[in-house]
Design an enzyme around this catalytic site. Structure first.
Site, PDB file in Angstrom:
ATOM      1  N   CYS A   1      12.348  24.709   2.405  1.00  0.00           N
ATOM      2  CA  CYS A   1      11.431  25.332   1.449  1.00  0.00           C
ATOM      3  C   CYS A   1      10.648  24.248   0.709  1.00  0.00           C
ATOM      4  O   CYS A   1      10.847  23.063   0.947  1.00  0.00           O
ATOM      5  CB  CYS A   1      12.213  26.181   0.449  1.00  0.00           C
ATOM      6  SG  CYS A   1      13.377  27.335   1.200  1.00  0.00           S
ATOM      7  N   MET A   2       9.794  24.658  -0.211  1.00  0.00           N
ATOM      8  CA  MET A   2       8.997  23.663  -0.937  1.00  0.00           C
ATOM      9  C   MET A   2       9.881  22.742  -1.789  1.00  0.00           C
ATOM     10  O   MET A   2       9.670  21.535  -1.847  1.00  0.00           O
ATOM     11  CB  MET A   2       7.955  24.360  -1.820  1.00  0.00           C
ATOM     12  CG  MET A   2       7.007  23.381  -2.484  1.00  0.00           C
ATOM     13  SD  MET A   2       5.802  24.178  -3.561  1.00  0.00           S
ATOM     14  CE  MET A   2       4.669  24.867  -2.396  1.00  0.00           C
ATOM     15  N   ASP A   3      10.889  23.347  -2.456  1.00  0.00           N
ATOM     16  CA  ASP A   3      11.707  22.577  -3.398  1.00  0.00           C
ATOM     17  C   ASP A   3      13.173  22.483  -3.011  1.00  0.00           C
ATOM     18  O   ASP A   3      13.937  21.809  -3.692  1.00  0.00           O
ATOM     19  CB  ASP A   3      11.637  23.223  -4.792  1.00  0.00           C
ATOM     20  CG  ASP A   3      10.237  23.656  -5.142  1.00  0.00           C
ATOM     21  OD1 ASP A   3       9.346  22.794  -5.098  1.00  0.00           O
ATOM     22  OD2 ASP A   3      10.018  24.857  -5.412  1.00  0.00           O
TER      23      ASP A   3
ATOM     24  N   TYR B   1      13.641  31.480   4.385  1.00  0.00           N
ATOM     25  CA  TYR B   1      12.421  32.218   4.733  1.00  0.00           C
ATOM     26  C   TYR B   1      12.367  32.575   6.211  1.00  0.00           C
ATOM     27  O   TYR B   1      12.658  31.724   7.064  1.00  0.00           O
ATOM     28  CB  TYR B   1      11.188  31.375   4.408  1.00  0.00           C
ATOM     29  CG  TYR B   1      10.877  31.249   2.948  1.00  0.00           C
ATOM     30  CD1 TYR B   1      10.625  32.376   2.158  1.00  0.00           C
ATOM     31  CD2 TYR B   1      10.815  29.991   2.345  1.00  0.00           C
ATOM     32  CE1 TYR B   1      10.318  32.239   0.806  1.00  0.00           C
ATOM     33  CE2 TYR B   1      10.508  29.855   0.998  1.00  0.00           C
ATOM     34  CZ  TYR B   1      10.265  30.986   0.235  1.00  0.00           C
ATOM     35  OH  TYR B   1       9.978  30.853  -1.090  1.00  0.00           O
TER      36      TYR B   1
ATOM     37  N   LYS C   1       0.848  -1.200   0.000  1.00  0.00           N
ATOM     38  CA  LYS C   1       0.000   0.000   0.000  1.00  0.00           C
ATOM     39  C   LYS C   1       0.885   1.252   0.000  1.00  0.00           C
ATOM     40  O   LYS C   1       2.081   1.170   0.300  1.00  0.00           O
ATOM     41  CB  LYS C   1      -0.902  -0.021   1.242  1.00  0.00           C
ATOM     42  CG  LYS C   1      -0.148   0.054   2.562  1.00  0.00           C
ATOM     43  CD  LYS C   1      -1.067  -0.249   3.746  1.00  0.00           C
ATOM     44  CE  LYS C   1      -0.306  -0.187   5.066  1.00  0.00           C
ATOM     45  NZ  LYS C   1      -1.123  -0.657   6.193  1.00  0.00           N
TER      46      LYS C   1
ATOM     47  N   ARG D   1     -10.699   0.172  14.464  1.00  0.00           N
ATOM     48  CA  ARG D   1     -10.645   0.802  13.140  1.00  0.00           C
ATOM     49  C   ARG D   1     -11.695   0.123  12.269  1.00  0.00           C
ATOM     50  O   ARG D   1     -12.882   0.408  12.428  1.00  0.00           O
ATOM     51  CB  ARG D   1      -9.205   0.694  12.598  1.00  0.00           C
ATOM     52  CG  ARG D   1      -8.946   1.572  11.408  1.00  0.00           C
ATOM     53  CD  ARG D   1      -7.468   1.614  11.052  1.00  0.00           C
ATOM     54  NE  ARG D   1      -6.944   0.328  10.584  1.00  0.00           N
ATOM     55  CZ  ARG D   1      -5.674   0.143  10.219  1.00  0.00           C
ATOM     56  NH1 ARG D   1      -4.798   1.123  10.272  1.00  0.00           N
ATOM     57  NH2 ARG D   1      -5.276  -1.038   9.792  1.00  0.00           N
TER      58      ARG D   1
ATOM     59  N   HIS E   1      -6.524  -7.257  12.972  1.00  0.00           N
ATOM     60  CA  HIS E   1      -5.313  -6.428  12.952  1.00  0.00           C
ATOM     61  C   HIS E   1      -4.953  -6.032  14.370  1.00  0.00           C
ATOM     62  O   HIS E   1      -5.827  -5.676  15.161  1.00  0.00           O
ATOM     63  CB  HIS E   1      -5.564  -5.187  12.076  1.00  0.00           C
ATOM     64  CG  HIS E   1      -4.327  -4.394  11.772  1.00  0.00           C
ATOM     65  ND1 HIS E   1      -3.197  -4.963  11.234  1.00  0.00           N
ATOM     66  CD2 HIS E   1      -4.048  -3.080  11.919  1.00  0.00           C
ATOM     67  CE1 HIS E   1      -2.274  -4.013  11.053  1.00  0.00           C
ATOM     68  NE2 HIS E   1      -2.764  -2.863  11.472  1.00  0.00           N
TER      69      HIS E   1
ATOM     70  N   ARG F   1       1.153 -10.704   7.182  1.00  0.00           N
ATOM     71  CA  ARG F   1       0.998  -9.520   6.315  1.00  0.00           C
ATOM     72  C   ARG F   1       2.053  -8.462   6.623  1.00  0.00           C
ATOM     73  O   ARG F   1       1.722  -7.374   7.066  1.00  0.00           O
ATOM     74  CB  ARG F   1      -0.375  -8.868   6.538  1.00  0.00           C
ATOM     75  CG  ARG F   1      -1.579  -9.750   6.401  1.00  0.00           C
ATOM     76  CD  ARG F   1      -2.869  -8.912   6.488  1.00  0.00           C
ATOM     77  NE  ARG F   1      -2.951  -8.104   7.673  1.00  0.00           N
ATOM     78  CZ  ARG F   1      -3.588  -8.451   8.792  1.00  0.00           C
ATOM     79  NH1 ARG F   1      -4.222  -9.607   8.865  1.00  0.00           N
ATOM     80  NH2 ARG F   1      -3.609  -7.626   9.826  1.00  0.00           N
TER      81      ARG F   1
HETATM   82  C1  LIG Z   1      -0.395  -1.653   6.870  1.00  0.00           C
HETATM   83  C2  LIG Z   1      -0.982  -2.922   7.323  1.00  0.00           C
HETATM   84  C3  LIG Z   1      -0.174  -4.044   7.553  1.00  0.00           C
HETATM   85  C4  LIG Z   1       1.341  -4.003   7.531  1.00  0.00           C
HETATM   86  O1  LIG Z   1       1.827  -3.448   8.748  1.00  0.00           O
HETATM   87  P1  LIG Z   1       3.394  -3.318   9.051  1.00  0.00           P
HETATM   88  O2  LIG Z   1       3.454  -2.818  10.435  1.00  0.00           O
HETATM   89  O3  LIG Z   1       3.929  -2.323   8.062  1.00  0.00           O
HETATM   90  O4  LIG Z   1       4.005  -4.651   8.857  1.00  0.00           O
HETATM   91  C5  LIG Z   1      -0.813  -5.252   7.849  1.00  0.00           C
HETATM   92  N1  LIG Z   1      -2.163  -5.317   7.917  1.00  0.00           N
HETATM   93  C6  LIG Z   1      -2.958  -4.255   7.736  1.00  0.00           C
HETATM   94  C7  LIG Z   1      -4.435  -4.407   7.840  1.00  0.00           C
HETATM   95  C8  LIG Z   1      -2.400  -3.022   7.446  1.00  0.00           C
HETATM   96  O5  LIG Z   1      -3.199  -1.954   7.276  1.00  0.00           O
END
Ligand SMILES: *Cc1c(COP(=O)(O)O)cnc(C)c1O
Length: 390
Positions: free
Chosen positions: A321-323, A274, A37, A135, A173, A229
Site C-alpha cells: 500500500c502507500m504507507d 487491496y 547526487k 547523453r 562518462h 567519480r
Molecule cells: C552518477 C554518475 C557517476 C557515479 O556513478 P557510479 O556508477 O554510481 O559510481 C559518475 N559520473 C557521472 C557523470 C554520473 O552521472
C-alpha cells in the site's frame, strides 16, 4: 530505543572506510570526487558529503543546481561540480556560490559567458565530451561520416576561448564500465584521450581530466587519469560482478527497518490487502509494517518481496500500500508488535542486500537506494549496527 516505526540507519563509518578503500587503489595520485547526487543515493546529501570530505574526497558532485545549493547552505565549502544542465538564468547562483558547471554545447556556454561578463566575473566549468554514452557531452564518438575528433576539439576550443568561463576540467562518462567486457570502456577512453591530444596541439590543456565511475575506478586503473567519480561504491555497493571479485572491500552503509505495528491471527483462506489478490494457505500470523510505495518500497514487491525478522525470511503478502505493507510472520516464533523488521541492509542476524531487492524488481540497486523517500527518517551511526541498538 529509536523513536520511529520506520527508519533508515546510515553507517557513516562505512562510507568513510569505503572511500579510503577506493582511494587506496587509485593510480597516479588521482583525486576522488564523491558523487552525492540524488540525496547521496538516498543516504542524505549533507551528512554524507561532510563524511566524504573528512575521509579524503577532495570535491563533490551533484546532478542539479538545487543539490549543490543544499550543500553550500549547509556550509560545505569544497569544490562542487554540477553534472547536469543549469538554466543560464541561474548563472548568478553559480557565481555567488562558487559552483562548477558542466558545459557541453557552445550555445549554452556562450549564454553563461555573457552573464558572467555582464557581472565582471567568471564561471568555473568542466567541459563534458560524449565519447559514446549518448547523453550529455560535445559529440566526440568516432563517426564514419565526419572527423568527429577534430570537430569535438573545435567546439571544446571555442568553449575554452570564452573569457567569462574558466575551463578547469574536462570529462567523459562510460556507458559499459560495469560489463564483463572492458573493450567498450577502453574504446571510449581512447577516444577521449585522442580529443585531449588534439586540444593539446592547439595549446589547450586542463588541470583535471576525469572519466571513471565506480566500476571503472575499481576495475580499470588506466581510466583513473587525474580524478575518479565514484558514487554507488562509496555507499558500499558493488557496481558489477567484476568489481565484487576485485578485492576492494565495500561495506553497505544503509539498513532500512520498519517495526511491526499490528499483528493478526488469521485462518487459512484469509485474503489480504487491496484487490484481495492473495490469500493465506494456512492459519498464520500477519504483521503490518509502516512502509509503503510512497516511502520508495516499490509496489512491484506485492506478494513478491521478502523482509527479514530475526533472520527469518518473511514474505510480503498481498499488495504493497502507500504507507503500509503486510508480511506473513507465521514462521517466526512469538513475533511481537514493536519488533523491527529488516527491509534491506544488515542486522545482527544477517544481510538482505539492496541488490537482491533490485533483482526481484528487474532493476538495479542504484534505483532501490535512491528512491527511499524523504519521509523516511535517516539515523546516522558511526559504527556497525548492533542488535541492542534497536
Ligand atoms: C552518477 C554518475 C557517476 C557515479 O556513478 P557510479 O556508477 O554510481 O559510481 C559518475 N559520473 C557521472 C557523470 C554520473 O552521472
Amino acid at each position: 530505543m529509536i523513536p520511529y516505526d520506520v527508519w533508515a540507519e546510515i553507517n557513516l563509518a562505512a562510507i568513510a572506510q569505503n572511500i579510503r578503500n577506493l582511494r587506496a587503489g587509485l593510480t597516479n595520485n588521482a583525486r576522488l570526487m564523491a558523487v552525492v547526487k540524488a540525496n547521496a543515493y538516498g543516504h542524505g546529501a549533507v551528512p554524507v558529503a561532510r563524511q566524504a570530505v573528512a575521509a579524503g574526497a577532495g570535491c563533490l558532485a551533484v546532478a542539479r543546481l538545487a543539490e549543490a545549493l543544499e550543500l553550500r547552505y549547509a556550509g560545505l565549502s569544497c569544490p562542487i561540480l554540477i553534472f547536469g544542465h543549469t538554466p543560464p538564468e541561474m548563472a548568478g547562483k553559480l557565481m555567488a556560490f562558487d559552483l562548477i558547471q558542466t558545459v557541453y554545447a557552445y550555445a549554452d556556454a556562450r549564454d553563461l559567458d555573457r552573464r558572467a561578463q555582464a557581472d565582471g566575473r567568471t564561471i568555473r566549468v568542466h567541459v563534458k565530451i560524449d565519447t559514446g554514452m549518448g547523453r550529455l557531452g560535445v559529440a566526440g564518438w568516432p563517426d564514419s561520416s565526419r572527423d568527429a575528433c577534430g570537430e569535438a576539439a573545435e567546439e571544446v576550443a571555442a568553449i575554452c576561448g570564452l573569457s567569462g568561463l574558466r575551463a578547469e576540467g574536462v570529462y567523459t562518462h562510460f556507458a559499459t564500465a560495469d560489463s564483463p567486457d572492458p573493450a567498450g570502456t577502453r574504446r571510449q577512453l581512447e577516444t577521449f584521450l585522442q580529443i585531449l591530444s588534439a586540444l593539446e596541439r592547439r595549446g589547450i590543456t586542463f588541470s583535471v581530466r576525469h572519466a571513471a565511475n565506480s566500476a571503472a575506478a575499481i576495475n580499470l586503473p588506466e581510466t583513473h587519469l587525474d580524478m575518479v567519480r565514484p558514487g554507488i561504491s562509496i555507499y558500499g555497493c558493488y557496481p558489477s560482478h567484476e568489481a565484487q571479485q576485485s578485492g576492494v572491500h565495500l561495506e553497505p552503509a544503509m539498513s532500512l527497518r520498519a517495526r511491526i505495528v499490528h499483528l493478526k491471527r488469521v485462518d487459512s483462506g484469509f485474503r489480504v490487502s487491496y484487490g484481495w489478490t492473495e490469500q493465506t494457505r494456512e492459519k498464520t500470523l500477519i504483521a503490518t509494517v509502516p512502509i509503503g510505495y510512497a516511502d520508495g518500497y516499490d509496489r512491484h514487491f506485492s506478494s513478491r518481496g521478502r523482509m527479514s525478522l530475526r533472520g527469518f525470511p518473511v514474505p510480503v503478502i498481498g499488495r504493497v500500500c502507500m504507507d503500509h505493507t503486510m508480511i506473513d510472520v507465521g514462521a517466526v516464533p512469538d513475533a511481537a508488535c514493536g519488533e523491527p523488521v529488516l527491509v534491506f541492509g544488515r542486522d545482527t542476524r544477517g544481510t538482505l542486500a539492496a541488490d537482491h531487492l533490485a533483482q526481484a524488481l528487474g532493476t538495479i540497486h542504484y534505483e532501490v537506494l535512491s528512491r527511499i523517500s524523504a519521509r523516511i527518517p535517516r539515523i546516522y551511526k558511526s559504527g556497525l549496527p548492533k542488535g541492542n541498538d534497536i
